[in-house]
Design a protein around this motif. Structure first.
Motif, mmCIF file in Angstrom:
data_model
loop_
_atom_site.group_PDB
_atom_site.id
_atom_site.type_symbol
_atom_site.label_atom_id
_atom_site.label_comp_id
_atom_site.label_asym_id
_atom_site.label_seq_id
_atom_site.Cartn_x
_atom_site.Cartn_y
_atom_site.Cartn_z
ATOM 1 N N TYR A 48 0.641 -1.133 -0.062
ATOM 2 C CA TYR A 48 0.028 -0.198 -0.174
ATOM 3 C C TYR A 48 0.745 1.319 0.067
ATOM 4 O O TYR A 48 0.555 2.296 -0.332
ATOM 5 N N ALA A 49 2.036 1.262 0.674
ATOM 6 C CA ALA A 49 2.824 2.521 0.892
ATOM 7 C C ALA A 49 3.293 2.767 -0.469
ATOM 8 O O ALA A 49 3.803 3.785 -0.933
ATOM 9 N N GLY A 50 3.686 1.582 -1.362
ATOM 10 C CA GLY A 50 4.242 1.743 -2.705
ATOM 11 C C GLY A 50 3.275 2.773 -3.584
ATOM 12 O O GLY A 50 3.829 3.416 -4.375
ATOM 13 N N GLY A 68 9.104 1.404 -4.281
ATOM 14 C CA GLY A 68 8.578 2.118 -3.145
ATOM 15 C C GLY A 68 8.090 1.052 -2.048
ATOM 16 O O GLY A 68 8.481 1.090 -0.749
ATOM 17 N N ALA A 69 7.271 0.002 -2.587
ATOM 18 C CA ALA A 69 6.834 -0.935 -1.644
ATOM 19 C C ALA A 69 8.156 -1.929 -0.852
ATOM 20 O O ALA A 69 7.858 -2.207 0.036
ATOM 21 N N PHE A 70 9.029 -2.018 -1.876
ATOM 22 C CA PHE A 70 10.340 -2.755 -1.314
ATOM 23 C C PHE A 70 10.826 -2.051 -0.283
ATOM 24 O O PHE A 70 11.028 -2.456 0.884
ATOM 25 N N LEU A 71 10.966 -0.631 -0.133
ATOM 26 C CA LEU A 71 11.549 0.051 0.879
ATOM 27 C C LEU A 71 10.720 0.199 2.020
ATOM 28 O O LEU A 71 11.152 0.078 3.269
ATOM 29 N N ALA A 72 9.385 0.473 1.791
ATOM 30 C CA ALA A 72 8.581 0.608 2.771
ATOM 31 C C ALA A 72 8.342 -0.855 3.425
ATOM 32 O O ALA A 72 8.254 -0.783 4.789
ATOM 33 N N THR A 193 17.806 -9.004 10.344
ATOM 34 C CA THR A 193 16.853 -9.838 9.874
ATOM 35 C C THR A 193 15.458 -9.404 9.520
ATOM 36 O O THR A 193 14.961 -9.922 8.524
ATOM 37 N N PHE A 194 14.925 -8.659 10.519
ATOM 38 C CA PHE A 194 13.513 -8.047 10.174
ATOM 39 C C PHE A 194 13.653 -7.205 8.913
ATOM 40 O O PHE A 194 12.658 -7.252 8.383
ATOM 41 N N VAL A 195 14.536 -6.499 8.971
ATOM 42 C CA VAL A 195 14.537 -5.511 7.754
ATOM 43 C C VAL A 195 14.668 -6.216 6.258
ATOM 44 O O VAL A 195 13.911 -5.978 5.485
ATOM 45 N N ILE A 196 15.540 -7.395 6.490
ATOM 46 C CA ILE A 196 15.558 -8.066 4.992
ATOM 47 C C ILE A 196 14.511 -8.797 4.903
ATOM 48 O O ILE A 196 13.870 -8.855 3.623
ATOM 49 N N THR A 197 13.813 -9.536 5.986
ATOM 50 C CA THR A 197 12.498 -10.082 5.428
ATOM 51 C C THR A 197 11.471 -9.092 5.179
ATOM 52 O O THR A 197 10.589 -9.386 4.425
ATOM 53 N N GLY A 198 11.526 -7.898 5.910
ATOM 54 C CA GLY A 198 10.668 -6.751 5.629
ATOM 55 C C GLY A 198 10.737 -6.248 4.088
ATOM 56 O O GLY A 198 9.626 -6.008 3.178
ATOM 57 N N LEU A 199 11.822 -6.315 3.409
ATOM 58 C CA LEU A 199 12.131 -5.753 1.915
ATOM 59 C C LEU A 199 11.505 -6.940 1.318
ATOM 60 O O LEU A 199 10.873 -6.718 0.405
ATOM 61 N N LEU A 200 11.599 -8.279 1.666
ATOM 62 C CA LEU A 200 11.147 -9.468 0.797
ATOM 63 C C LEU A 200 9.550 -9.395 0.711
ATOM 64 O O LEU A 200 9.039 -9.743 -0.120
ATOM 65 N N GLY A 201 9.272 -9.049 2.077
ATOM 66 C CA GLY A 201 7.641 -9.003 2.234
ATOM 67 C C GLY A 201 6.894 -7.920 1.382
ATOM 68 O O GLY A 201 6.127 -8.001 0.782
ATOM 69 N N GLY A 202 7.660 -6.702 1.470
ATOM 70 C CA GLY A 202 7.105 -5.450 0.662
ATOM 71 C C GLY A 202 7.006 -5.704 -0.854
ATOM 72 O O GLY A 202 6.132 -5.712 -1.629
ATOM 73 N N LEU A 203 8.116 -6.305 -1.438
ATOM 74 C CA LEU A 203 8.279 -6.856 -2.758
ATOM 75 C C LEU A 203 7.346 -7.890 -2.991
ATOM 76 O O LEU A 203 6.504 -7.867 -4.059
ATOM 77 N N ALA A 204 6.934 -8.992 -2.050
ATOM 78 C CA ALA A 204 5.726 -9.973 -2.416
ATOM 79 C C ALA A 204 4.431 -9.497 -2.319
ATOM 80 O O ALA A 204 3.625 -9.796 -3.089
#
Length: 289
Positions: A48-50, A68-72, A193-204
């Motif tokens: 949504y942020a994207g 944008g979603a990836f970074l958010a 670890t949370f940042v990395i998984t968050g990046l993957l999650g935003g992309l997903a």
């Protein structure tokens, strides 16, 4: 047979998104031995942020929205860690889990408040492209989803097995006390670890919006359930297992949606989970003790 293969291929291509979601659950569990129930909500929130990119830049291309979603997603992942794990004793088995459930509800409520609960159109690339091989066709947007997901998985594996951060992450996952004695900052590794998984999650989340054509707050609950199913079927803590299980669940789900209807789809996915729990409780790739 052609219908079967067509449906299976579409499901497997979409299942790459489930693999990304499963990896997020798996990586956090492997490193901290905790379940982050807010992960799928943060993924949808990142997607949504994207969309804010479209408000900031008129007629922005889809890749800018995805980025944008990836970074958010990464920022939301860090926020979940700080809120639900950093200040809460990890020795408590339920406090971090319940705090992430609360964060899931909070993110959902924020999304509903900002969008009035209405689905939002999401930009896509190659959604009008169809690759034909005789009577067999492949959707261009699903191929893009699969390709981006595979690249993200390769990047994650390279980070985990070819970098100092990956070495530190694996050390913390195996023995946090020994890792700390070796000079590794465990809290820093957990946060990253949370940042990395968050990046993957935003992309997903962005890829889901692109492949479906819209985003809805109602996506959070099914994504959470599917992510946990993928994590269990793949084997708790196994990233290769999450990848294989995501593709398996995607293909399995799409088959039953096509031939039995959308109302029975989730029931058969749960039956697949129960079958693994009974006949292979360790999952496809059981974690080594």
């Amino acid at each position: 047979m052609l219908d079967f293969l067509q449906t299976l291929s579409d499901g497997v291509l979409f299942g790459a998104i489930y693999a990304l979601i499963g990896i997020g659950f798996t990586l956090v569990f492997g490193v901290m031995h905790k379940i982050n129930m807010a992960y799928a909500a943060a993924s949808v929130g990142g997607a949504y942020a994207g969309l804010l990119v479209l408000k900031a830049v008129a007629a922005a291309p889809a890749w800018m929205v995805f980025f944008g979603a990836f970074l958010a997603g990464g920022m939301l992942g860090w926020l979940v860690y700080v809120t639900c794990f950093h200040f809460i004793p990890l020795s408590s088995p339920l406090a971090p889990l319940m705090s992430t459930v609360g964060m899931l509800l909070l993110i959902d409520e924020v999304i509903v408040h900002l969008t009035a609960g209405m689905p939002q159109n999401y930009p896509a690339m190659f959604d009008d492209v169809m690759l034909r091989f005789g009577e067999f066709t492949l959707r261009g947007d699903l191929l893009l989803v699969f390709g981006i997901s595979v690249l993200a998985m390769i990047g994650l594996l390279a980070l985990l097995y070819r970098s100092r951060l990956g070495l530190a992450t694996r050390a913390v996952a195996q023995q946090p006390t020994a890792a700390q004695l070796c000079g590794i900052r465990v809290t820093r590794v957990n946060a990253l670890t949370f940042v990395i998984t968050g990046l993957l999650g935003g992309l997903a989340g962005a890829l889901i919006g692109a492949s479906v054509g819209a985003l809805s707050p109602l996506l959070t609950t099914p994504l959470t359930v599917k992510g946990l199913i993928v994590t269990v079927i793949g084997g708790l803590g196994s990233i290769p297992g999450a990848i294989v299980a995501g593709l398996l669940v995607g293909g399995f789900e799409n088959l039953f949606q096509q031939f039995r209807g959308v109302t029975e789809r989730d029931m058969y996915v749960m039956l697949l989970l129960f079958a693994f729990l009974v006949f292979r409780p360790g999952g496809l790739f059981p974690a080594k003790s």
